[in-house]
Design a protein around this motif. Sequence first.
Motif, PDB file in Angstrom:
ATOM      1  N   GLN A  87       0.829  -1.202   0.000  1.00  0.00           N
ATOM      2  CA  GLN A  87       0.000   0.000   0.000  1.00  0.00           C
ATOM      3  C   GLN A  87       0.867   1.257   0.000  1.00  0.00           C
ATOM      4  OE1 GLN A  87      -2.715  -0.203   3.314  1.00  0.00           O
ATOM      5  NE2 GLN A  87      -3.673  -2.090   2.603  1.00  0.00           N
ATOM      6  N   SER A  88       1.923   1.257   0.822  1.00  0.00           N
ATOM      7  CA  SER A  88       2.839   2.397   0.849  1.00  0.00           C
ATOM      8  C   SER A  88       3.577   2.536  -0.468  1.00  0.00           C
ATOM      9  CB  SER A  88       3.837   2.245   2.004  1.00  0.00           C
ATOM     10  OG  SER A  88       3.204   2.443   3.242  1.00  0.00           O
ATOM     11  N   ASN A  89       3.967   1.412  -1.059  1.00  0.00           N
ATOM     12  CA  ASN A  89       4.644   1.457  -2.353  1.00  0.00           C
ATOM     13  C   ASN A  89       3.745   2.071  -3.428  1.00  0.00           C
ATOM     14  OD1 ASN A  89       6.919   0.282  -1.292  1.00  0.00           O
ATOM     15  ND2 ASN A  89       6.477  -1.773  -2.053  1.00  0.00           N
ATOM     16  N   PRO A 253      11.896   5.021   7.426  1.00  0.00           N
ATOM     17  CA  PRO A 253      12.886   6.012   6.981  1.00  0.00           C
ATOM     18  C   PRO A 253      13.054   6.056   5.463  1.00  0.00           C
ATOM     19  CG  PRO A 253      13.715   4.808   8.873  1.00  0.00           C
ATOM     20  CD  PRO A 253      12.456   4.111   8.446  1.00  0.00           C
ATOM     21  N   VAL A 254      12.893   4.921   4.797  1.00  0.00           N
ATOM     22  CA  VAL A 254      13.063   4.880   3.344  1.00  0.00           C
ATOM     23  C   VAL A 254      12.010   5.731   2.656  1.00  0.00           C
ATOM     24  CG1 VAL A 254      13.122   3.405   1.295  1.00  0.00           C
ATOM     25  CG2 VAL A 254      14.113   2.598   3.446  1.00  0.00           C
ATOM     26  N   TYR A 255      10.755   5.617   3.085  1.00  0.00           N
ATOM     27  CA  TYR A 255       9.687   6.391   2.448  1.00  0.00           C
ATOM     28  C   TYR A 255       9.870   7.886   2.668  1.00  0.00           C
ATOM     29  CZ  TYR A 255       7.343   1.910   1.854  1.00  0.00           C
ATOM     30  OH  TYR A 255       7.035   0.622   1.475  1.00  0.00           O
ATOM     31  N   ILE A 256      10.388   8.257   3.841  1.00  0.00           N
ATOM     32  CA  ILE A 256      10.649   9.670   4.117  1.00  0.00           C
ATOM     33  C   ILE A 256      11.692  10.215   3.153  1.00  0.00           C
ATOM     34  CG2 ILE A 256      11.674  11.278   5.774  1.00  0.00           C
ATOM     35  CD1 ILE A 256       9.024  10.616   6.807  1.00  0.00           C
ATOM     36  N   VAL A 257      12.847   9.572   3.103  1.00  0.00           N
ATOM     37  CA  VAL A 257      13.948  10.140   2.318  1.00  0.00           C
ATOM     38  C   VAL A 257      13.743   9.950   0.816  1.00  0.00           C
ATOM     39  CG1 VAL A 257      15.547   9.857   4.234  1.00  0.00           C
ATOM     40  CG2 VAL A 257      15.415   8.082   2.501  1.00  0.00           C
ATOM     41  N   ALA A 258      12.984   8.935   0.416  1.00  0.00           N
ATOM     42  CA  ALA A 258      12.695   8.779  -1.013  1.00  0.00           C
ATOM     43  C   ALA A 258      11.883   9.960  -1.519  1.00  0.00           C
ATOM     44  CB  ALA A 258      11.956   7.467  -1.272  1.00  0.00           C
ATOM     45  N   LYS A 259      10.934  10.410  -0.717  1.00  0.00           N
ATOM     46  CA  LYS A 259      10.146  11.592  -1.090  1.00  0.00           C
ATOM     47  C   LYS A 259      11.048  12.805  -1.249  1.00  0.00           C
ATOM     48  CE  LYS A 259       6.227  13.998  -1.457  1.00  0.00           C
ATOM     49  NZ  LYS A 259       5.220  13.787  -2.511  1.00  0.00           N
ATOM     50  N   VAL A 260      12.003  12.965  -0.329  1.00  0.00           N
ATOM     51  CA  VAL A 260      12.941  14.090  -0.422  1.00  0.00           C
ATOM     52  C   VAL A 260      13.835  13.936  -1.644  1.00  0.00           C
ATOM     53  CG1 VAL A 260      14.811  15.322   0.748  1.00  0.00           C
ATOM     54  CG2 VAL A 260      12.913  14.369   2.081  1.00  0.00           C
ATOM     55  N   SER A 261      14.318  12.730  -1.872  1.00  0.00           N
ATOM     56  CA  SER A 261      15.239  12.464  -2.981  1.00  0.00           C
ATOM     57  C   SER A 261      14.624  12.773  -4.335  1.00  0.00           C
ATOM     58  CB  SER A 261      15.690  10.997  -2.935  1.00  0.00           C
ATOM     59  OG  SER A 261      16.550  10.698  -4.009  1.00  0.00           O
ATOM     60  N   PHE A 262      13.317  12.543  -4.476  1.00  0.00           N
ATOM     61  CA  PHE A 262      12.648  12.701  -5.764  1.00  0.00           C
ATOM     62  C   PHE A 262      11.837  13.991  -5.887  1.00  0.00           C
ATOM     63  CE2 PHE A 262      12.984   7.926  -5.949  1.00  0.00           C
ATOM     64  CZ  PHE A 262      13.891   7.904  -6.995  1.00  0.00           C
ATOM     65  N   THR A 263      11.897  14.854  -4.886  1.00  0.00           N
ATOM     66  CA  THR A 263      11.228  16.154  -4.982  1.00  0.00           C
ATOM     67  C   THR A 263      12.213  17.196  -5.505  1.00  0.00           C
ATOM     68  OG1 THR A 263       9.694  15.669  -3.170  1.00  0.00           O
ATOM     69  CG2 THR A 263      10.089  17.990  -3.674  1.00  0.00           C
ATOM     70  N   GLU A 273       2.413  15.269   3.186  1.00  0.00           N
ATOM     71  CA  GLU A 273       2.581  14.486   1.965  1.00  0.00           C
ATOM     72  C   GLU A 273       3.693  13.455   2.124  1.00  0.00           C
ATOM     73  OE1 GLU A 273       3.147  17.091  -1.318  1.00  0.00           O
ATOM     74  OE2 GLU A 273       1.069  17.778  -1.350  1.00  0.00           O
ATOM     75  N   VAL A 274       4.669  13.763   2.957  1.00  0.00           N
ATOM     76  CA  VAL A 274       5.724  12.789   3.246  1.00  0.00           C
ATOM     77  C   VAL A 274       5.186  11.686   4.145  1.00  0.00           C
ATOM     78  CG1 VAL A 274       7.998  12.446   4.267  1.00  0.00           C
ATOM     79  CG2 VAL A 274       7.512  14.544   3.026  1.00  0.00           C
ATOM     80  N   LEU A 275       4.501  12.074   5.197  1.00  0.00           N
ATOM     81  CA  LEU A 275       4.068  11.102   6.199  1.00  0.00           C
ATOM     82  C   LEU A 275       3.011  10.139   5.668  1.00  0.00           C
ATOM     83  CD1 LEU A 275       3.833  13.362   9.388  1.00  0.00           C
ATOM     84  CD2 LEU A 275       5.792  12.099   8.489  1.00  0.00           C
ATOM     85  N   ARG A 276       2.198  10.562   4.708  1.00  0.00           N
ATOM     86  CA  ARG A 276       1.103   9.720   4.227  1.00  0.00           C
ATOM     87  C   ARG A 276       1.599   8.450   3.555  1.00  0.00           C
ATOM     88  NH1 ARG A 276      -0.034  10.506  -1.412  1.00  0.00           N
ATOM     89  NH2 ARG A 276      -2.191   9.825  -1.122  1.00  0.00           N
ATOM     90  N   ASN A 277       2.841   8.448   3.079  1.00  0.00           N
ATOM     91  CA  ASN A 277       3.381   7.257   2.426  1.00  0.00           C
ATOM     92  C   ASN A 277       3.971   6.253   3.411  1.00  0.00           C
ATOM     93  OD1 ASN A 277       2.723   8.401  -0.004  1.00  0.00           O
ATOM     94  ND2 ASN A 277       4.806   9.015  -0.524  1.00  0.00           N
ATOM     95  N   THR A 278       4.142   6.672   4.659  1.00  0.00           N
ATOM     96  CA  THR A 278       4.793   5.797   5.626  1.00  0.00           C
ATOM     97  C   THR A 278       3.780   4.848   6.255  1.00  0.00           C
ATOM     98  OG1 THR A 278       4.480   7.297   7.512  1.00  0.00           O
ATOM     99  CG2 THR A 278       6.442   7.640   6.151  1.00  0.00           C
ATOM    100  N   LEU A 279       4.301   3.853   6.965  1.00  0.00           N
ATOM    101  CA  LEU A 279       3.437   2.884   7.625  1.00  0.00           C
ATOM    102  C   LEU A 279       2.982   3.364   9.000  1.00  0.00           C
ATOM    103  CD1 LEU A 279       5.530  -0.216   6.600  1.00  0.00           C
ATOM    104  CD2 LEU A 279       3.263   0.344   5.738  1.00  0.00           C
ATOM    105  N   THR A 280       3.719   4.295   9.600  1.00  0.00           N
ATOM    106  CA  THR A 280       3.413   4.761  10.950  1.00  0.00           C
ATOM    107  C   THR A 280       2.653   6.083  10.975  1.00  0.00           C
ATOM    108  OG1 THR A 280       5.510   3.740  11.612  1.00  0.00           O
ATOM    109  CG2 THR A 280       4.419   5.112  13.227  1.00  0.00           C
ATOM    110  N   ARG A 281       2.920   6.926   9.975  1.00  0.00           N
ATOM    111  CA  ARG A 281       2.294   8.233   9.839  1.00  0.00           C
ATOM    112  C   ARG A 281       2.609   9.162  11.011  1.00  0.00           C
ATOM    113  NH1 ARG A 281      -3.039   7.849   6.003  1.00  0.00           N
ATOM    114  NH2 ARG A 281      -2.042   6.557   4.406  1.00  0.00           N
ATOM    115  N   GLU A 282       1.703  10.140  11.301  1.00  0.00           N
ATOM    116  CA  GLU A 282       2.071  11.265  12.161  1.00  0.00           C
ATOM    117  C   GLU A 282       2.278  10.902  13.618  1.00  0.00           C
ATOM    118  OE1 GLU A 282      -2.424  11.171  12.251  1.00  0.00           O
ATOM    119  OE2 GLU A 282      -0.846  10.805  10.791  1.00  0.00           O
ATOM    120  N   LYS A 283       1.788   9.765  14.081  1.00  0.00           N
ATOM    121  CA  LYS A 283       2.052   9.388  15.469  1.00  0.00           C
ATOM    122  C   LYS A 283       3.498   8.952  15.668  1.00  0.00           C
ATOM    123  CE  LYS A 283      -2.592   8.103  16.967  1.00  0.00           C
ATOM    124  NZ  LYS A 283      -3.434   7.039  17.572  1.00  0.00           N
TER     125      LYS A 283
END
Length: 306
Positions: A87-89, A253-263, A273-283
């Motif tokens: 789902q995150s992918n 951590p991968v989903y966080i930095v991948a968003k940065v890497s490709f922005t 927009e970064v947190l929505r791709n992660t499995l843990t989100r804002e908590k």
Amino acid sequence: MPDGEDRQIGVRNVQVKIGDIVARKSYRLDLLFRVIDVIKNDNGEEIAILHGDEVRLIADANCNDLVVVDEKEKNSRKVKERELIEQSNDLFRQDYQLLREKQEYYATSSYSHNEEFFHIPGRVLHIDGDPIYLKKCLELYSKIGVPVNGVHVSEKEMPDKITSLLDKYRPDILVVTGHDAYSKHKGGIDDLNAYRHSRHFIQTVRNARNKNPNLDQLVIFAGACQSHFESLIRAGANFASSPSRVNIHALDPVYIVAKVSFTPFVERINVWEVLRNTLTREKGLGGIETKGVLRTGMPYKKHNQQ
């Protein structure tokens, strides 16, 4: 059914040894852990040192409180885990496609032409206290196309080694992670002595910021399960864990930095927009406004193969 075995939940009461995948009876078998060491306390009781199998949590438990999880139960949980990861992918792939289309539109000033583009995503240095998690992360970086160097460093050694690693790899993005845990029995939520490795992550970030103080020239993610989020941000991290002191997934951590890497570097990243791709989100994760690091060029020339 043999004594000491429960086939419904797939666990067995047997002698715990290093390398076993176990669950804690006192926590109703909520998480799976890898046993990385077994020691004896002052009372002669066997205590297992545990690393989360999918979450970045370190813990210890009396061996009598542990049950070994069988292959059927492990595989059942892995199926659920893969569904969450996929789902995150999917979310990340959608975001990346939109980023590519928008960047090419801006790069051409919206004019149509036949030239092709090339993209230079941000380079990542990922230092991890867990070699197994590091391998999982490197596999995901490779799958989604993020250029990365990965180094296994124990959490306690990270502050001393970070400067030389930055000199060696010269990354655009730094990941400082491994295992952590908060113990309310050792102090209040703002007492760093109550955290297993937060102070090591914090000092590593400080040392990295002494080397490169610009928040947009070196983007930093730092922390693990239950880490002291506020101190990590104050130390200079752009993104960190864990605002609600909850567990984070090994791959977050991968989903966080991948968003940065490709922005693109001309855009600022919306934290949600970064947190929505992660499995843990804002908590489990949070951060501050940050620029992307991707650059687009043209023309892209394909070399003729002989």
